[in-house]
Scaffold this motif. Structure first.
Motif, PDB file in Angstrom:
ATOM      1  N   ILE A  44      -9.719 -30.520  32.898  1.00  0.00           N
ATOM      2  CA  ILE A  44      -9.818 -30.410  31.453  1.00  0.00           C
ATOM      3  C   ILE A  44     -11.276 -30.241  31.056  1.00  0.00           C
ATOM      4  CG2 ILE A  44      -7.755 -31.803  31.101  1.00  0.00           C
ATOM      5  CD1 ILE A  44      -9.542 -34.119  30.292  1.00  0.00           C
ATOM      6  N   ALA A  46     -13.999 -30.461  27.521  1.00  0.00           N
ATOM      7  CA  ALA A  46     -14.214 -30.889  26.145  1.00  0.00           C
ATOM      8  C   ALA A  46     -15.421 -30.154  25.577  1.00  0.00           C
ATOM      9  CB  ALA A  46     -14.435 -32.393  26.073  1.00  0.00           C
ATOM     10  N   VAL A  67     -10.393 -30.430  23.224  1.00  0.00           N
ATOM     11  CA  VAL A  67     -10.174 -30.611  24.665  1.00  0.00           C
ATOM     12  C   VAL A  67      -9.097 -29.619  25.096  1.00  0.00           C
ATOM     13  CG1 VAL A  67      -9.498 -32.196  26.493  1.00  0.00           C
ATOM     14  CG2 VAL A  67     -10.807 -33.043  24.524  1.00  0.00           C
ATOM     15  N   ILE A  79      -4.447 -36.203  25.641  1.00  0.00           N
ATOM     16  CA  ILE A  79      -5.758 -36.539  26.213  1.00  0.00           C
ATOM     17  C   ILE A  79      -5.765 -37.990  26.683  1.00  0.00           C
ATOM     18  CG2 ILE A  79      -8.228 -36.730  25.704  1.00  0.00           C
ATOM     19  CD1 ILE A  79      -7.818 -34.529  23.593  1.00  0.00           C
ATOM     20  N   TYR A  82      -3.910 -38.320  29.889  1.00  0.00           N
ATOM     21  CA  TYR A  82      -4.657 -37.734  31.008  1.00  0.00           C
ATOM     22  C   TYR A  82      -5.798 -38.663  31.440  1.00  0.00           C
ATOM     23  CZ  TYR A  82      -6.987 -34.181  33.838  1.00  0.00           C
ATOM     24  OH  TYR A  82      -7.561 -33.489  34.872  1.00  0.00           O
TER      25      TYR A  82
END
Length: 966
Positions: A44, A46, A67, A79, A82
């Motif tokens: 991921i 951001a 994100v 998020i 995760y």
């Protein structure tokens, strides 16, 4: 500081770990490769959106974090899943409005919020948002990329301005204005609007009087030139001024309907048909621009503007005594609040939301009902959309005033820009008779009831016994300020029965900076106080009358009066002030006055309107007479007119083409008259004041019947010129004339001790195409033959370059724009310098200091410079200059002068040594000097870094001037 140290320590730890791992790996037994495969890992990322956020100052806002995983945007819940639990986003924020780096958000953030709230800052500029990261249970689990983003904080989103224009009859009717019998009021309007730090001034013509009092000057349509008194070209639209030639009484004038009406003396206003409403309305247009940078996605929506008109004597807005009003439209009363709309696809205002760079507008129609200066303001309300934190309500204002003049006299006020509490200062009030008849027993008085922040020190002004049409006079009032601030003078009203006598009233106040300035006010720095009083009074009279011409609306000036502009008059006012400033900086007063004459009559280009005021009005002729009286002694001290004219020619040789001449007899006068005539027949001479040559002046030096004359022509364009001399008695004359040669040099011819007798005629023809031939021809026979020729003794004057007179550290006591920290310096030269060479910082040197920037200002004889280190009155030092040229590119001599100081605020020398932990000097240390950027308001502003100073090899440092906080 703590964050920076932690970051450095973290990087060092990582480097050490990497080294240990490499060592262990090297010691192990090499492993054999048995195969390979490609493994895709879906991580991921951001980021901040937009990449460079924009927020207005003084508004609470934040930035949005996005994100993504494999190009897909994740929800806060996804998020958190995760990252292994509820998260918070934190970072660090720094920039010009913060004294140190702060952690954001200012308060503990809400769980799973993707908006990072930023603190409110009141200083625009670029801020750094760094070290953004996600925390779970207080531990950093994900960094935002990039590690630092720039947040642009802008001054304002709403950029407002107000524009106005006179309305034609068709425009008035098209706007749906209902015209009634009370709408005959009409004056000259001048609107002065304060928009942030910029003042916008706009004028409107005088036309009608609601009480039937005639307007004295003829008014013509905007498309036509003023017509002389008599039968106008378009009698249906041009007000006429008629005066009976034989004194038999008012003449008659025929209206369009055929009826005859008497024309009152001294003037009459003819109002045929609907023309009576033509000029009394004006349009006020409010423009609002979305000033956010392009790409910021900030939208301004739902903008409204409200005009606030002043009340009358009863203090209530909307009653019959109001000085300004909104007219009735066909749809009903005009609303004070209007929607401000941007143009739609058809170009007409219809869009309520506008993007960065777009402008919307609204328009009001205003009617003036009473004379005087009346304040107006516009309130703007809007909604700013596009910030991550949601919509924000915005407000803005545009303030100013409307000056409604009486139709008989113009008043112009000249005031200092800023005064301090307890300071004595002068206000010059110039009254110009703009009517067609003489005024008698006129008085000008200060209205104590409307004063603010000042007290009148001197008594009432004397009665003006007579003021002829077109003439002006200047009165001086002395006040004492009760506070520190900006001086604002305003015309109130004219109390009269018939316009030929009465009392003019004005008010005065000292207010905070930014107060709207009445357009009849000319701000002049207080440096004029260094000049002789009679010179200042004479110059103020000229400036006041020129300002009256400059502020007159198009078409309202009498026939033959050439318009000038406010810019030109302001430049001449600054020339007067600069002459006083130069005198205070070390220039001899006689030289400052001599150069003032050149500045008033010359310039980059000679302005015909201001030149006409100088040459043809009593005010201008009085100015020439007063200056001539002050130049008499310097001429005598120089040894006579020949060496005095030589010095003038040497200075002017460094600038544009000119002609100068002098006629005298040693240090005394001479029995001779002088006239200079150009090829078109225009003249300037001793017999007729003023003359007809543009840019020409003849100064009479001395009061005896046999005077000395100094002539100057700042714009010679009609060659050849003939200097004609006629004997008025018996004696000897000294003659000098200097003319341009065409190659950048000047030819000067002289004749000393020429015998003169009554009626003897002589002449010198100055042909600029053959400048080397300068011959004095004498008509000994008296028959016009000029049979005797006397060659003049000639010399070539080449530009010699500027000479440095002085160098001075200045603060706000000298120039309002200067700082108080000893970092500003002004260098004074004896002539105008070249912009390029004078702007090279390397051409100036100061021991243990550096000139960081320089540039010529005002007339060009002054160069303002910035210093890297502060200088003051405590440590003597010098300034050297080299390589600075004049306007002819002639480089002046290398010179060095002592550095003076005019700093008024107390300060000190600050010195010391920087030692290391072991007590030995630190030769590489750098000392930073900080102080409050705005000393009078230091409790509002934080300290600002002013300069840095490397220490000497022994650790020693010294700041030669440190300003004391006030």
């Amino acid at each position: 500081m703590g964050s920076s140290l932690a970051s450095t320590a973290s990087k060092c730890a990582l480097s050490l770990v990497a080294l240990l791992l490499a060592t262990v790996s090297y010691a192990q037994t090499p492993q054999s490769k048995i195969g390979s495969l490609d493994l895709g890992i879906g991580g991921i990322q951001a980021t901040v959106t937009p990449a460079q956020p924009v927020i207005p100052k003084n508004i609470s806002s934040g930035v949005q974090i996005v994100v993504t995983q494999n190009g897909q945007t994740l929800t806060p819940a996804a998020i958190a899943q995760y990252l292994g639990g509820p998260f918070q986003v934190v970072g660090e924020f720094s920039g010009p409005g913060l004294t140190q780096t702060v952690e954001v958000p200012p308060t503990p953030p809400a769980a799973n919020s993707l908006i990072v709230i930023l603190p409110v800052v009141n200083t625009a500029g670029d801020y750094a948002l760094s070290n953004l990261r996600f925390l779970v249970n207080g531990q950093s689990v994900l960094d935002v990329s990039p590690s630092s983003v720039t947040v642009k904080v802008i001054d304002q989103v709403l950029v407002t301005s107000v524009q106005t224009k006179p309305l034609t009859l068709d425009e008035i009717q098209a706007m749906g204005v209902v015209l009634g019998s009370s709408d005959y009021t009409g004056f000259q309007f001048t609107v002065g609007l304060q928009l942030s730090s910029q003042v916008v001034n706009i004028s409107f013509p005088v036309v009608f009087d609601s009480q039937g009092v005639p307007v004295p000057q003829p008014i013509s349509p905007p498309s036509l030139l003023p017509t002389p008194i008599g039968i106008p070209q378009l009698p249906t639209i041009v007000p006429m001024l008629l005066k009976s030639a034989d004194g038999s009484g008012p003449p008659q004038v025929q209206l369009p309907d055929g009826s005859m009406v008497p024309v009152r003396i001294p003037s009459v206003l003819v109002i045929p048909g609907n023309v009576g409403f033509l000029k009394q309305f004006f349009s006020a247009q409010l423009y609002v621009t979305n000033g956010a940078p392009g790409g910021s996605n900030l939208v301004v929506n739902n903008v409204t503007g409200t005009i606030n008109l002043p009340p009358g004597a009863d203090g209530v807005v909307g009653t019959s005594d109001d000085p300004l009003s909104l007219p009735t439209l066909t749809s009903g009363p005009e609303s004070a609040t209007l929607n401000i709309l941007a143009p739609g696809p058809d170009g007409k205002p219809s869009v309520s939301a506008f993007n960065p760079g777009q402008t919307a507008q609204a328009e009001w129609t205003i009617r003036g009902d009473k004379e005087g200066y009346h304040t107006i303001s516009f309130d703007v309300n809007a909604t700013l959309e596009g910030l991550p934190t949601g919509p924000v309500a915005l407000t803005g204002t545009a303030e100013g005033g409307v000056l409604v003049r009486n139709p008989y006299f113009n008043m112009t006020f000249t005031v200092p820009g800023v005064v301090r509490k307890g300071e004595l200062f002068n206000v010059f009030a110039t009254v110009t008779n703009i009517s067609q008849v003489a005024a008698n027993n006129l008085t000008v008085n200060f209205d104590n009831a409307s004063t603010s922040g000042v007290t009148l020190v001197g008594g009432l002004s004397p009665v003006i016994p007579t003021l002829n049409p077109g003439d002006s006079t200047t009165l001086t009032f002395q006040f004492q300020s009760l506070r520190t601030g900006q001086v604002v003078a305003s015309y109130l009203n004219f109390d009269t029965q018939d316009g030929t006598t009465g009392n003019l009233a004005f008010t005065l106040g000292v207010f905070a900076n930014g107060t709207p300035m009445s357009p009849d006010t000319l701000v002049l720095p207080s440096a004029v106080d260094n000049l002789p009083t009679d010179v200042v009074d004479a110059a103020m009279r000229v400036l006041g009358q020129a300002w009256s011409v400059a502020t007159a609306a198009p078409g309202t000036l009498p026939a033959g009066v050439i318009p000038t502009t406010r810019t030109v008059v302001t430049q001449k006012a600054l020339a007067l002030s600069e002459a006083g400033l130069r005198q205070s900086l070390g220039e001899p007063l006689p030289n400052a006055l001599r150069d003032l004459a050149v500045d008033f009559f010359g310039g980059t280009t000679v302005d015909p309107g201001f030149d006409q005021v100088l040459r043809t009005t009593p005010a201008g002729q009085n100015f020439v007479s007063v200056l001539g009286a002050h130049l008499t002694k310097p001429m005598s001290d120089a040894g006579g007119i020949l060496p005095y004219e030589l010095r003038l020619a040497q200075i002017e040789a460094s600038g544009p083409n000119f002609i100068s001449f002098g006629v005298g007899s040693g240090t005394a006068g001479n029995p001779i008259s002088a006239t200079l005539t150009d090829s078109a027949g225009h003249q300037v001479g001793s017999a007729t004041p003023g003359g007809t040559i543009v840019g020409g002046a003849l100064f009479t030096l001395g009061n005896s019947p046999n005077a000395t004359y100094l002539g100057l022509l700042t714009a010679p364009t009609n060659s050849p010129y003939t200097l004609s001399l006629t004997g008025q008695g018996t004696g000897a004359a000294d003659i000098a004339i200097s003319i341009p040669q065409g190659d950048g040099t000047v030819v000067r011819g002289t004749a000393a001790g020429v015998q003169v007798s009554p009626g003897l005629k002589m002449k010198i023809v100055a042909d600029l195409t053959n400048a080397s031939s300068l011959i004095l021809k004498v008509d000994n026979a008296g028959d016009g033959s000029y049979s005797t020729s006397i060659p003049l003794t000639t010399q070539i004057l080449s530009p010699s370059g500027p000479n440095l007179i002085s160098a001075t550290v200045i603060g706000r006591e000298t120039v309002s724009q200067a700082g108080v920290f000893g970092l500003n310096m002004v260098l004074l030269f004896d002539r105008i310098v070249d912009a390029t060479t004078s702007g090279k910082a390397s051409n100036y040197s100061i021991p243990n200091n550096t000139v960081t920037s320089a540039g010529r200002q005002l007339s060009g004889r002054l160069v303002f410079a910035n210093l890297s280190q502060p200088e003051g009155p405590y440590v003597p030092t010098t300034v050297a200059v080299s390589g600075v040229a004049d306007q002819r590119n002639a480089v002046g001599p290398t010179a060095s002068v002592n550095l003076q100081s005019r700093l008024a605020d107390p300060g000190a020398i600050v010195s010391g040594r920087v030692l290391g932990p072991d007590g030995t000097p630190s030769p590489t240390a750098i000392v930073t000097y900080t102080n409050f950027s705005s000393p009078p308001l230091c409790f509002f502003d934080g300290p600002t870094g002013l300069t840095v100073l490397p220490v000497q090899s022994n650790g020693f440092y010294q700041f030669r001037y440190v300003h004391q906080d006030q």
